[in-house]
Enzyme design. Structure first.
Site, short mmCIF file in Angstrom:
data_model
loop_
_atom_site.label_atom_id
_atom_site.label_comp_id
_atom_site.label_asym_id
_atom_site.label_seq_id
_atom_site.Cartn_x
_atom_site.Cartn_y
_atom_site.Cartn_z
N LYS A 82 -26.67 -10.85 9.07
CA LYS A 82 -28.12 -10.90 9.35
C LYS A 82 -28.91 -10.95 8.06
CE LYS A 82 -27.52 -8.05 13.48
NZ LYS A 82 -27.80 -6.71 14.02
N ARG A 103 -14.98 -4.42 -1.08
CA ARG A 103 -14.48 -5.68 -1.67
C ARG A 103 -15.50 -6.76 -1.43
NH1 ARG A 103 -8.56 -8.21 -0.93
NH2 ARG A 103 -8.23 -6.74 -2.62
N HIS A 131 -10.41 -5.55 -10.47
CA HIS A 131 -9.73 -4.89 -9.35
C HIS A 131 -9.06 -3.62 -9.91
CE1 HIS A 131 -7.83 -4.29 -5.61
NE2 HIS A 131 -7.26 -5.45 -5.40
#
Ligand code: NCD
Length: 301
Positions: A82, A103, A131
């Site tokens: 949205k 993530r 990461h």
């Protein structure tokens, strides 16, 4: 409050402390004792990109610590579709959970979330950026086979440009200057300059000599989804395919790692070789992420 956003945040002391804590968590898992140190705490996993290991090992870790998990494994079912910003999502989630694993497909989301979140943010991969939680499980895996203070050779191969696990791990390895790093990739997907240091090896071909002298080969997937030019992807997608023939050229005690998922860069026949450690590496995500959750929440074992 402790967030885990980038490998840059961690000193050598922090890294060794977290590896040590991961070992203790592994002992708890092996003992099959029920652990409740995170009882009453909630982890939210909010993933804008596909994930099997990172999300599920975070969730397993929180369950193993006695905490609870809420999850949006597919943000297409959340208000992101949205048009909600990461800032608004992070503000809302920090009202629900005690820690958030995130993530994103773009660099910088974890940092943006951390700026507004009132609970710790764990970066589970931000686009072609970093990461860092993977690096802890990678280092924990390496430490099971080698003394990190010894002069070993670690050779990264594959997509080093977009492969975020290599970015974070190479940064953390800088705390162990006796470890020699090689980057092996075609020029178009070679390691970005900011991760390269004087003294590192840089090669375009995976030679028999590299195979025979490396203690750790860290292979990576060509990150198809991150290429701007699909022609460049097509040209490089099969740059390295490790078959049994190649892996048998490695030292008997050397290890072959891969963050997974693999596509075709390691043939399944390699799995039975003693060097193949990537499934064990994936399993190490559980004790490591138990350690990371305990670390950011300040839980004592
Ligand atoms: C990696 C990732 O998402 O960056 N996977 C993982 O977390 N173990 C590697 C990849 O997607 O190739």
């Amino acid at each position: 409050m402790k967030h885990i956003i980038s490998a840059d945040q961690f000193s050598k002391k922090d890294i060794l402390e977290i590896i040590n804590l991961s070992k203790k968590m592994d002992e708890i898992l092996a003992s099959k004792k029920v652990c409740k140190i995170a009882e009453g705490k909630i982890l939210a996993t909010f993933f804008y990109e596909p994930s099997t290991r990172t999300r599920l090992s975070f969730e397993t870790a929180m369950n193993r610590l006695g905490g609870k998990v809420i999850s949006t494994s597919n943000v297409n079912f959340s208000s992101v579709t949205k048009g909600e910003t990461i800032e608004d999502s992070a503000k809302v989630l920090s009202g629900y959970a005690d820690v958030i694993a995130l993530r994103s497909p773009e660099i910088g989301y974890a940092e943006r979330a951390a700026k507004v979140s009132t609970v710790p943010i764990l970066n589970g991969g931000d686009g072609a950026g970093e990461h860092p939680t993977q690096s802890f499980l990678d280092l924990y895996t390496i430490s099971k086979y080698f003394d990190l203070e010894q002069p070993i050779i670690i050779s990264f191969i594959g997509d080093l440009k977009y492969g975020r696990t290599v970015h974070s791990l190479s940064k953390m390895l800088r705390h162990f200057p006796q470890i020699k790093i090689n980057f092996i990739a075609p020029e178009e997907i070679q390691i970005p300059a900011k991760y390269f240091k004087e003294g590192d090896g840089k090669f375009h071909e995976l030679t028999d000599e590299i195979l025979a002298t490396s203690d750790v080969i860290y292979d990576t997937r060509i990150q198809k989804e991150r290429f701007e030019d699909m022609e460049v992807y097509e040209k490089n997608k099969s740059a390295f395919i490790l078959t049994k023939k190649e892996v048998e050229k490695m030292k008997e005690e050397a290890i072959l790692m891969h963050p997974l998922p693999r596509v075709d860069e390691i043939s399944p026949e390699v799995d039975e070789l003693p060097q193949a450690k990537y499934f064990e590496q994936a399993r190490n995500g559980v004790p490591t992420r138990m350690a990371l959750i305990a670390y950011v929440l300040g839980l004592n074992i």
